[in-house]
Design an enzyme around this catalytic site. Structure first.
Site, PDB file in Angstrom:
ATOM      1  N   HIS A  62      12.521  -2.229   2.766  1.00 17.64           N
ATOM      2  CA  HIS A  62      11.708  -1.157   3.250  1.00 17.64           C
ATOM      3  C   HIS A  62      12.814   0.119   2.716  1.00 17.64           C
ATOM      4  CE1 HIS A  62       8.801  -2.976   5.591  1.00 17.64           C
ATOM      5  NE2 HIS A  62       9.790  -3.903   6.087  1.00 17.64           N
ATOM      6  N   ILE A  63      12.184   1.275   2.043  1.00 13.82           N
ATOM      7  CA  ILE A  63      13.110   2.304   1.581  1.00 13.82           C
ATOM      8  C   ILE A  63      13.492   3.166   2.836  1.00 13.82           C
ATOM      9  CG2 ILE A  63      12.988   4.598   0.532  1.00 13.82           C
ATOM     10  CD1 ILE A  63      10.575   2.924  -1.447  1.00 13.82           C
ATOM     11  N   SER A  64      12.765   3.106   3.817  1.00 16.21           N
ATOM     12  CA  SER A  64      13.392   4.015   5.133  1.00 16.21           C
ATOM     13  C   SER A  64      13.532   3.014   5.896  1.00 16.21           C
ATOM     14  CB  SER A  64      12.060   4.881   5.645  1.00 16.21           C
ATOM     15  OG  SER A  64      11.038   4.165   6.139  1.00 16.21           O
ATOM     16  N   ASP A 108       1.554 -15.456   7.022  1.00 14.28           N
ATOM     17  CA  ASP A 108       1.190 -17.002   6.683  1.00 14.28           C
ATOM     18  C   ASP A 108       1.391 -17.136   5.242  1.00 14.28           C
ATOM     19  OD1 ASP A 108       0.659 -17.070   9.333  1.00 14.28           O
ATOM     20  OD2 ASP A 108      -1.422 -17.161   9.073  1.00 14.28           O
ATOM     21  N   HIS A 114       3.543  -4.514   9.622  1.00 16.71           N
ATOM     22  CA  HIS A 114       3.516  -4.069  10.944  1.00 16.71           C
ATOM     23  C   HIS A 114       2.092  -4.592  11.744  1.00 16.71           C
ATOM     24  CE1 HIS A 114       6.861  -1.645  10.109  1.00 16.71           C
ATOM     25  NE2 HIS A 114       5.883  -0.953   9.402  1.00 16.71           N
ATOM     26  N   ASN A 134       8.233  -5.279  -0.486  1.00 15.55           N
ATOM     27  CA  ASN A 134       8.087  -4.162   0.239  1.00 15.55           C
ATOM     28  C   ASN A 134       6.352  -4.121   0.739  1.00 15.55           C
ATOM     29  OD1 ASN A 134       7.579  -1.683   1.655  1.00 15.55           O
ATOM     30  ND2 ASN A 134       8.925  -0.436   0.380  1.00 15.55           N
ATOM     31  N   ARG A 142       4.528  10.825  -2.259  1.00 12.87           N
ATOM     32  CA  ARG A 142       4.027  10.721  -0.926  1.00 12.87           C
ATOM     33  C   ARG A 142       5.485  10.981  -0.054  1.00 12.87           C
ATOM     34  NH1 ARG A 142       3.991   6.042   2.012  1.00 12.87           N
ATOM     35  NH2 ARG A 142       2.880   6.232   3.979  1.00 12.87           N
ATOM     36  N   ALA A 156       2.871  -0.700   5.194  1.00 16.04           N
ATOM     37  CA  ALA A 156       2.344  -0.817   6.366  1.00 16.04           C
ATOM     38  C   ALA A 156       2.020  -2.114   6.827  1.00 16.04           C
ATOM     39  CB  ALA A 156       1.239   0.288   6.528  1.00 16.04           C
ATOM     40  N   ARG A 168       6.687   0.841  13.955  1.00 14.24           N
ATOM     41  CA  ARG A 168       7.008   0.455  12.969  1.00 14.24           C
ATOM     42  C   ARG A 168       8.380  -0.783  13.084  1.00 14.24           C
ATOM     43  NH1 ARG A 168       4.882   3.511   8.613  1.00 14.24           N
ATOM     44  NH2 ARG A 168       4.314   5.328   9.102  1.00 14.24           N
ATOM     45  N   GLU A 174      12.495  -8.987   2.380  1.00 19.25           N
ATOM     46  CA  GLU A 174      11.706  -7.791   2.865  1.00 19.25           C
ATOM     47  C   GLU A 174      12.312  -6.692   2.629  1.00 19.25           C
ATOM     48  OE1 GLU A 174       9.754  -6.077   7.046  1.00 19.25           O
ATOM     49  OE2 GLU A 174      10.051  -8.269   6.953  1.00 19.25           O
ATOM     50  N   PRO A 184       0.797  -1.102  -0.084  1.00 16.33           N
ATOM     51  CA  PRO A 184       0.015  -0.076  -0.210  1.00 16.33           C
ATOM     52  C   PRO A 184       1.006   1.257  -0.090  1.00 16.33           C
ATOM     53  CG  PRO A 184       0.035  -0.936   2.213  1.00 16.33           C
ATOM     54  CD  PRO A 184       0.511  -1.941   1.159  1.00 16.33           C
ATOM     55  N   ASN A 185       0.247   2.204  -0.994  1.00 13.89           N
ATOM     56  CA  ASN A 185       0.844   3.669  -0.912  1.00 13.89           C
ATOM     57  C   ASN A 185       2.094   3.690  -1.811  1.00 13.89           C
ATOM     58  OD1 ASN A 185      -1.158   4.722   0.956  1.00 13.89           O
ATOM     59  ND2 ASN A 185       0.109   3.691   2.560  1.00 13.89           N
ATOM     60  N   TYR A 222      10.771   9.078   1.491  1.00 12.16           N
ATOM     61  CA  TYR A 222      10.578   7.991   0.599  1.00 12.16           C
ATOM     62  C   TYR A 222      11.524   8.565  -0.790  1.00 12.16           C
ATOM     63  CZ  TYR A 222       7.491   6.113   3.711  1.00 12.16           C
ATOM     64  OH  TYR A 222       6.762   5.404   4.750  1.00 12.16           O
ATOM     65  N   ARG A 260      12.245   4.960  13.117  1.00 15.06           N
ATOM     66  CA  ARG A 260      10.960   5.621  12.949  1.00 15.06           C
ATOM     67  C   ARG A 260       9.968   5.627  14.056  1.00 15.06           C
ATOM     68  NH1 ARG A 260       8.306   5.273   7.143  1.00 15.06           N
ATOM     69  NH2 ARG A 260       7.209   6.975   8.197  1.00 15.06           N
TER      70      ARG A 260
END
Length: 147
Positions: free
Chosen positions: A100-102, A87, A80, A74, A17, A77, A111, A98, A9-10, A22, A107
């Site tokens: 993550h950009i940040s 699963d 978390h 990625n 954004r 959200a 997170r 996995e 998402p996002n 990001y 944070r």
């Protein structure tokens, strides 16, 4: 060698954004750079993005049923919150990294926990879009080592 890059998402809003967190590069920029790396290494990569948890789960299972050698993911959200994605990853043989950009550990405290990390082969956080390339290169080097 065929790889799948999933974005949750996002992430369709990359470049617009929260660019202070990001960056200004877009999902199209990411697709171009990953495709260039894959082609240079004799591989292919397919990028998909969805704001819908169920669609991401479906793509994970499709990867298991297809010819996918690894998934770069990625989850945004959902990292978390989603036991369902955890699963799905645990239920397939396709390795997942996995990304993550940040740096999620710098944070907000909510997170810091990932439901997915324990069932992934690795986690890359805080390297910007280069984290995706690092994940792809990790898969590529493991594939070459197996041959």
């Amino acid at each position: 060698m065929h790889y799948l890059c999933l974005n949750g998402p996002n992430l369709n809003r990359l470049g617009k954004r929260e660019p202070a967190i990001y960056g200004y590069e877009t999902l199209a920029d990411l697709e171009l750079s990953l495709s260039e790396v894959a082609v240079a290494e004799g591989a292919t990569i397919e990028l998909k993005q969805s704001n819908h948890e169920g669609e991401l789960i479906d793509w994970i299972y499709e990867a298991e049923d297809g010819e996918v050698d690894g998934i770069i993911f990625n989850p945004g959200a959902y990292t978390h919150t989603s036991v369902a994605l955890r699963d799905a990853i645990a239920g397939v043989e396709v390795p997942v990294i996995e990304v993550h950009i940040s740096n999620i550990h710098q944070r907000e405290s909510f997170r810091h926990h990932s439901y997915l990390a324990p069932v992934c082969v690795g986690q890359i956080s805080g390297l910007g879009l280069y984290g995706y390339e690092a994940a792809l290169r990790t898969f590529l080097s493991k594939q070459k080592g197996q041959k």
